[in-house]
Design a protein around this motif. Structure first.
Motif, PDB file in Angstrom:
ATOM      1  N   UNK A   1      -7.431   8.658  -2.183  1.00  0.00           N
ATOM      2  CA  UNK A   1      -8.326   9.496  -1.679  1.00  0.00           C
ATOM      3  C   UNK A   1      -8.484   9.430  -0.327  1.00  0.00           C
ATOM      4  N   UNK A   2      -8.783  10.636   0.574  1.00  0.00           N
ATOM      5  CA  UNK A   2      -9.147  10.593   1.707  1.00  0.00           C
ATOM      6  C   UNK A   2     -10.629  10.157   2.125  1.00  0.00           C
ATOM      7  N   UNK A   3     -11.031   9.318   3.103  1.00  0.00           N
ATOM      8  CA  UNK A   3     -12.346   9.097   3.542  1.00  0.00           C
ATOM      9  C   UNK A   3     -12.532   9.538   4.937  1.00  0.00           C
ATOM     10  N   UNK A   4     -13.128  10.652   5.049  1.00  0.00           N
ATOM     11  CA  UNK A   4     -13.460  11.197   6.429  1.00  0.00           C
ATOM     12  C   UNK A   4     -14.247  10.392   7.506  1.00  0.00           C
ATOM     13  N   UNK A   5     -14.961   9.259   6.787  1.00  0.00           N
ATOM     14  CA  UNK A   5     -15.846   8.459   7.677  1.00  0.00           C
ATOM     15  C   UNK A   5     -15.037   7.144   8.232  1.00  0.00           C
ATOM     16  N   UNK A   6     -13.890   6.859   7.443  1.00  0.00           N
ATOM     17  CA  UNK A   6     -13.221   5.659   7.820  1.00  0.00           C
ATOM     18  C   UNK A   6     -11.848   5.844   7.660  1.00  0.00           C
ATOM     19  N   UNK A   7     -11.167   5.690   9.051  1.00  0.00           N
ATOM     20  CA  UNK A   7      -9.707   5.787   9.180  1.00  0.00           C
ATOM     21  C   UNK A   7      -8.975   4.975   8.305  1.00  0.00           C
ATOM     22  N   UNK A   8      -7.814   5.553   7.623  1.00  0.00           N
ATOM     23  CA  UNK A   8      -7.032   4.625   6.831  1.00  0.00           C
ATOM     24  C   UNK A   8      -5.350   5.055   7.213  1.00  0.00           C
ATOM     25  N   UNK A   9      -4.910   3.942   7.834  1.00  0.00           N
ATOM     26  CA  UNK A   9      -3.795   3.884   8.299  1.00  0.00           C
ATOM     27  C   UNK A   9      -2.521   3.355   7.298  1.00  0.00           C
ATOM     28  N   UNK A  10      -3.048   2.825   6.112  1.00  0.00           N
ATOM     29  CA  UNK A  10      -2.154   2.407   5.183  1.00  0.00           C
ATOM     30  C   UNK A  10      -2.087   3.395   3.929  1.00  0.00           C
ATOM     31  N   UNK A  11      -3.041   3.849   3.317  1.00  0.00           N
ATOM     32  CA  UNK A  11      -2.615   4.659   2.062  1.00  0.00           C
ATOM     33  C   UNK A  11      -1.605   5.959   2.186  1.00  0.00           C
ATOM     34  N   UNK A  12      -1.773   6.604   3.409  1.00  0.00           N
ATOM     35  CA  UNK A  12      -0.720   7.554   3.582  1.00  0.00           C
ATOM     36  C   UNK A  12       0.653   7.148   3.455  1.00  0.00           C
ATOM     37  N   UNK A  13       1.556   7.504   2.614  1.00  0.00           N
ATOM     38  CA  UNK A  13       2.843   7.007   2.447  1.00  0.00           C
ATOM     39  C   UNK A  13       3.015   6.066   1.465  1.00  0.00           C
ATOM     40  N   UNK A  14       2.139   5.365   1.092  1.00  0.00           N
ATOM     41  CA  UNK A  14       2.027   4.442  -0.299  1.00  0.00           C
ATOM     42  C   UNK A  14       2.578   5.140  -1.391  1.00  0.00           C
ATOM     43  N   UNK A  15       3.323   4.857  -2.197  1.00  0.00           N
ATOM     44  CA  UNK A  15       3.587   5.202  -3.503  1.00  0.00           C
ATOM     45  C   UNK A  15       2.694   4.342  -4.573  1.00  0.00           C
ATOM     46  N   UNK A  16       2.396   4.795  -5.753  1.00  0.00           N
ATOM     47  CA  UNK A  16       1.819   4.146  -6.644  1.00  0.00           C
ATOM     48  C   UNK A  16       2.148   2.910  -6.941  1.00  0.00           C
ATOM     49  N   UNK A  17       3.735   2.668  -7.161  1.00  0.00           N
ATOM     50  CA  UNK A  17       4.112   1.317  -7.644  1.00  0.00           C
ATOM     51  C   UNK A  17       4.149   0.445  -6.546  1.00  0.00           C
ATOM     52  N   UNK A  18       4.195   1.005  -5.102  1.00  0.00           N
ATOM     53  CA  UNK A  18       3.997  -0.068  -4.157  1.00  0.00           C
ATOM     54  C   UNK A  18       2.653  -0.596  -3.896  1.00  0.00           C
ATOM     55  N   UNK A  19       1.666   0.257  -4.165  1.00  0.00           N
ATOM     56  CA  UNK A  19       0.325  -0.097  -4.284  1.00  0.00           C
ATOM     57  C   UNK A  19       0.080  -1.214  -5.068  1.00  0.00           C
ATOM     58  N   UNK A  20       0.745  -0.977  -6.440  1.00  0.00           N
ATOM     59  CA  UNK A  20       0.598  -1.912  -7.701  1.00  0.00           C
ATOM     60  C   UNK A  20       1.407  -3.259  -7.119  1.00  0.00           C
ATOM     61  N   UNK A  21       2.503  -3.288  -6.465  1.00  0.00           N
ATOM     62  CA  UNK A  21       2.967  -4.514  -6.158  1.00  0.00           C
ATOM     63  C   UNK A  21       2.381  -5.168  -4.694  1.00  0.00           C
ATOM     64  N   UNK A  22       2.094  -4.374  -3.902  1.00  0.00           N
ATOM     65  CA  UNK A  22       1.254  -4.995  -2.657  1.00  0.00           C
ATOM     66  C   UNK A  22      -0.034  -6.083  -3.535  1.00  0.00           C
ATOM     67  N   UNK A  23      -0.662  -5.374  -4.504  1.00  0.00           N
ATOM     68  CA  UNK A  23      -1.861  -6.023  -4.728  1.00  0.00           C
ATOM     69  C   UNK A  23      -1.518  -7.113  -5.984  1.00  0.00           C
ATOM     70  N   UNK A  24      -0.199  -7.030  -6.322  1.00  0.00           N
ATOM     71  CA  UNK A  24       0.072  -8.358  -7.263  1.00  0.00           C
ATOM     72  C   UNK A  24       0.835  -9.418  -6.489  1.00  0.00           C
ATOM     73  N   UNK A  25       1.135  -9.609  -5.432  1.00  0.00           N
ATOM     74  CA  UNK A  25       1.715 -10.446  -4.573  1.00  0.00           C
ATOM     75  C   UNK A  25       1.037 -11.711  -4.725  1.00  0.00           C
ATOM     76  N   UNK A  26       0.646 -12.080  -5.523  1.00  0.00           N
ATOM     77  CA  UNK A  26      -0.065 -13.576  -5.803  1.00  0.00           C
ATOM     78  C   UNK A  26       1.151 -14.304  -5.746  1.00  0.00           C
TER      79      UNK A  26
END
Length: 115
Positions: free
Chosen positions: A66-91
């Motif tokens: 989601x967009x948050x008007x009160x906090x800039x977000x340079x990463x979420x835009x352009x991320x695919x769901x599977x990429x976010x899953x992999x980024x958070x699973x990089x243990x």
């Protein structure tokens, strides 16, 4: 060998198998899971986020659907769901670090425990 894998940052489990499992879950709701974007453009869906760690500088990154008007977000835009899953699973001791290229720039996500 486990100590060698740890220091060389080799995942103990098959990263390709993880990515296939992620795609299969997304496929249940989408015809093209590899293209399903993280940010929900119409904002009618459930708002979710995951945390990841940038490999370049060890900073925490919040990837959200989601967009948050009160906090800039340079990463979420352009991320695919599977990429976010992999980024958070990089243990590192379990799965390999996640690398992607976005707008011509390489981004790496790592295990937050190793900071």
């Amino acid at each position: 060998m486990r100590a060698v894998d740890f220091w060389k940052a080799n995942g103990r489990f098959d990263t390709a198998a993880l990515e296939t499992a992620i795609m299969n879950v997304i496929r249940k709701r989408s015809d093209s899971p590899e293209n399903e974007m993280l940010i929900d453009e119409d904002s009618s869906g459930c708002k979710v986020f995951v945390c990841a760690v940038k490999g370049e500088d060890g900073r925490d990154v919040l990837l959200r659907s989601y967009y948050n008007e009160q906090q800039a977000d340079n990463y979420s835009t352009g991320f695919k769901i599977w990429e976010a899953c992999r980024a958070t699973s990089a243990a590192t001791t379990f799965f390999d670090n996640f690398e992607r290229t976005y707008r011509g720039k390489k981004q790496t996500f790592i295990d937050g425990d190793l900071q």
